[in-house]
Design a protein around this motif. Sequence first.
Motif, mmCIF file in Angstrom:
data_model
loop_
_atom_site.group_PDB
_atom_site.id
_atom_site.type_symbol
_atom_site.label_atom_id
_atom_site.label_comp_id
_atom_site.label_asym_id
_atom_site.label_seq_id
_atom_site.Cartn_x
_atom_site.Cartn_y
_atom_site.Cartn_z
ATOM 1 N N THR A 12 7.231 6.254 3.647
ATOM 2 C CA THR A 12 6.467 7.494 3.547
ATOM 3 C C THR A 12 4.973 7.226 3.402
ATOM 4 O O THR A 12 4.562 6.401 2.590
ATOM 5 C CB THR A 12 6.973 8.288 2.314
ATOM 6 O OG1 THR A 12 8.399 8.420 2.411
ATOM 7 C CG2 THR A 12 6.364 9.652 2.233
ATOM 8 N N ARG A 13 4.183 7.934 4.198
ATOM 9 C CA ARG A 13 2.721 7.814 4.086
ATOM 10 C C ARG A 13 2.184 8.678 2.941
ATOM 11 O O ARG A 13 1.241 8.321 2.285
ATOM 12 C CB ARG A 13 2.073 8.210 5.411
ATOM 13 C CG ARG A 13 2.272 7.184 6.505
ATOM 14 C CD ARG A 13 1.553 7.567 7.798
ATOM 15 N NE ARG A 13 1.572 6.477 8.744
ATOM 16 C CZ ARG A 13 2.564 6.241 9.589
ATOM 17 N NH1 ARG A 13 3.621 7.026 9.601
ATOM 18 N NH2 ARG A 13 2.507 5.212 10.423
ATOM 19 N N ASP A 14 2.793 9.831 2.726
ATOM 20 C CA ASP A 14 2.347 10.777 1.690
ATOM 21 C C ASP A 14 3.497 11.005 0.717
ATOM 22 O O ASP A 14 4.307 11.916 0.896
ATOM 23 C CB ASP A 14 1.903 12.088 2.344
ATOM 24 C CG ASP A 14 1.464 13.148 1.355
ATOM 25 O OD1 ASP A 14 1.421 12.872 0.125
ATOM 26 O OD2 ASP A 14 1.168 14.271 1.808
ATOM 27 N N TYR A 49 9.657 5.663 -0.307
ATOM 28 C CA TYR A 49 8.970 4.425 -0.653
ATOM 29 C C TYR A 49 7.739 4.322 0.235
ATOM 30 O O TYR A 49 7.803 4.682 1.419
ATOM 31 C CB TYR A 49 9.922 3.246 -0.409
ATOM 32 C CG TYR A 49 9.521 1.941 -1.037
ATOM 33 C CD1 TYR A 49 9.369 1.824 -2.417
ATOM 34 C CD2 TYR A 49 9.324 0.818 -0.263
ATOM 35 C CE1 TYR A 49 9.019 0.613 -2.993
ATOM 36 C CE2 TYR A 49 8.975 -0.406 -0.832
ATOM 37 C CZ TYR A 49 8.833 -0.500 -2.199
ATOM 38 O OH TYR A 49 8.481 -1.690 -2.767
ATOM 39 N N PRO A 50 6.606 3.873 -0.275
ATOM 40 C CA PRO A 50 5.410 3.778 0.566
ATOM 41 C C PRO A 50 5.669 2.954 1.829
ATOM 42 O O PRO A 50 6.226 1.852 1.757
ATOM 43 C CB PRO A 50 4.386 3.092 -0.343
ATOM 44 C CG PRO A 50 4.837 3.416 -1.730
ATOM 45 C CD PRO A 50 6.344 3.430 -1.654
ATOM 46 N N LEU A 51 5.276 3.481 2.975
ATOM 47 C CA LEU A 51 5.536 2.845 4.256
ATOM 48 C C LEU A 51 5.028 1.407 4.298
ATOM 49 O O LEU A 51 5.735 0.492 4.740
ATOM 50 C CB LEU A 51 4.901 3.671 5.388
ATOM 51 C CG LEU A 51 5.100 3.146 6.802
ATOM 52 C CD1 LEU A 51 6.574 3.103 7.169
ATOM 53 C CD2 LEU A 51 4.321 4.004 7.788
ATOM 54 N N GLU A 52 3.810 1.165 3.820
ATOM 55 C CA GLU A 52 3.240 -0.176 3.849
ATOM 56 C C GLU A 52 4.048 -1.147 2.985
ATOM 57 O O GLU A 52 4.245 -2.300 3.339
ATOM 58 C CB GLU A 52 1.775 -0.168 3.379
ATOM 59 C CG GLU A 52 0.837 0.606 4.289
ATOM 60 C CD GLU A 52 0.910 2.134 4.101
ATOM 61 O OE1 GLU A 52 1.448 2.610 3.068
ATOM 62 O OE2 GLU A 52 0.462 2.840 5.010
ATOM 63 N N VAL A 62 3.535 -3.240 9.666
ATOM 64 C CA VAL A 62 3.829 -1.813 9.562
ATOM 65 C C VAL A 62 3.944 -1.184 10.956
ATOM 66 O O VAL A 62 4.708 -0.233 11.133
ATOM 67 C CB VAL A 62 2.787 -1.092 8.665
ATOM 68 C CG1 VAL A 62 1.436 -0.985 9.358
ATOM 69 C CG2 VAL A 62 3.290 0.264 8.223
ATOM 70 N N GLU A 63 3.261 -1.731 11.948
ATOM 71 C CA GLU A 63 3.331 -1.193 13.306
ATOM 72 C C GLU A 63 4.740 -1.298 13.890
ATOM 73 O O GLU A 63 5.107 -0.531 14.766
ATOM 74 C CB GLU A 63 2.344 -1.936 14.236
ATOM 75 C CG GLU A 63 0.891 -1.788 13.855
ATOM 76 C CD GLU A 63 0.478 -2.689 12.691
ATOM 77 O OE1 GLU A 63 -0.450 -2.298 11.953
ATOM 78 O OE2 GLU A 63 1.077 -3.780 12.505
ATOM 79 N N GLU A 64 5.542 -2.251 13.410
ATOM 80 C CA GLU A 64 6.910 -2.413 13.893
ATOM 81 C C GLU A 64 7.874 -1.413 13.256
ATOM 82 O O GLU A 64 9.047 -1.354 13.635
ATOM 83 C CB GLU A 64 7.410 -3.833 13.650
ATOM 84 C CG GLU A 64 6.812 -4.849 14.583
ATOM 85 C CD GLU A 64 7.490 -6.201 14.463
ATOM 86 O OE1 GLU A 64 8.708 -6.261 14.219
ATOM 87 O OE2 GLU A 64 6.768 -7.204 14.604
ATOM 88 N N MET A 65 7.390 -0.642 12.299
ATOM 89 C CA MET A 65 8.245 0.334 11.634
ATOM 90 C C MET A 65 8.473 1.567 12.502
ATOM 91 O O MET A 65 9.284 2.402 12.172
ATOM 92 C CB MET A 65 7.648 0.740 10.284
ATOM 93 C CG MET A 65 7.557 -0.375 9.271
ATOM 94 S SD MET A 65 9.160 -1.055 8.781
ATOM 95 C CE MET A 65 9.844 0.313 7.868
#
Length: 141
Positions: A12-14, A49-52, A62-65
């Motif tokens: 999650t970003r936010d 959970y924070p995406l990063e 993170v780009e592979e997510m």
Amino acid sequence: MEQRISLITLGTRDMAGTAAFYEALGWTRVQAQDGVIAFDLMGQTLGLYPLEKLAEDIGIPVEEMGRGGVTFSYNVRDKEEVGAVLARAQTAGGRILRAASDVFWGGHIGYFADPEGNIWEVSHNPHAPLAADGSFRWNGY
């Protein structure tokens, strides 16, 4: 491997905004470790959970997510079972993303991707023992 999903983790970003969305649906948070927001479902838990941090935990950029990071978690009864499930996934055509290893919160985890690239976590969580039938709850049975 038993046919079930224990924990659905959304990268999650936010965090606050996403939690507010689920709470607006009428869902109630359960107590969780810092950095995680959890909602117990019927037989599973939805975790935010924070995406990063999720990408870092798996060990990929993170780009592979993809568009949004999602993992399906399969919780097991003991630490040794993590490696056995990962081996079975690899034999079946999956790709190991993170070998079985201990983690800071006291558990033992590993990750694999299915042939379509969907990411699964295999986890032994000593703080959330499974029910006799394999059911999972964030804080255990």
